[in-house]
Design an enzyme around this catalytic site. Structure first.
Site, short mmCIF file in Angstrom:
data_model
loop_
_atom_site.label_atom_id
_atom_site.label_comp_id
_atom_site.label_asym_id
_atom_site.label_seq_id
_atom_site.Cartn_x
_atom_site.Cartn_y
_atom_site.Cartn_z
N CYS A 33 0.84 -1.21 0.00
CA CYS A 33 0.00 0.00 0.00
C CYS A 33 0.87 1.26 0.00
CB CYS A 33 -0.91 -0.05 1.23
SG CYS A 33 -1.75 1.49 1.61
N CYS A 36 0.02 3.89 2.66
CA CYS A 36 0.44 3.39 3.98
C CYS A 36 1.91 3.71 4.22
CB CYS A 36 0.24 1.87 4.07
SG CYS A 36 -1.46 1.34 3.87
#
Length: 108
Positions: A33, A36
């Protein structure tokens, strides 16, 4: 990731949240991600600066899907602040440091 941020798993999540003496901000994330990874250094900074008021922990949704499912994490990053063992605030998506601190201000 700094030492100030702990990693939680299916096995350690409930006990860690229940035994926390103050608010715990849990970052639900995954290795793949991009957003993230973008907020990881921001969370490191907040952990260093606010460590006496706020605990920060991470849950990898690929390694601990049961925890993510239980808290209905549909997109990542999702940050859930637990207070007294209960989810008290949810922030979805990558935010800047000042915006994140503003979202958490009532708890820190």
């Amino acid at each position: 990731m700094s030492g100030a941020i702990s990693t939680l798993s299916e096995a350690t999540f409930d006990e860690t949240i229940a035994s926390a003496s103050g608010p715990v901000l849990v970052d639900f994330w995954a290795e793949w991600c991009g957003p993230c990874k973008a907020i990881a250094p921001i969370l490191d900074e907040i952990a260093s600066e606010q460590g006496d008021k706020l605990t920060i922990a991470k849950v990898n949704v690929d390694d601990s899907p049961g925890v993510a499912q239980r808290y209905e994490v549909m997109s990542i990053p999702t940050l859930i602040l637990f207070n007294d063992g209960q989810p008290a605030k949810r922030v979805v998506g990558a935010k800047g440091k000042s915006q994140l601190l503003e979202e958490l201000s009532e708890f820190i």
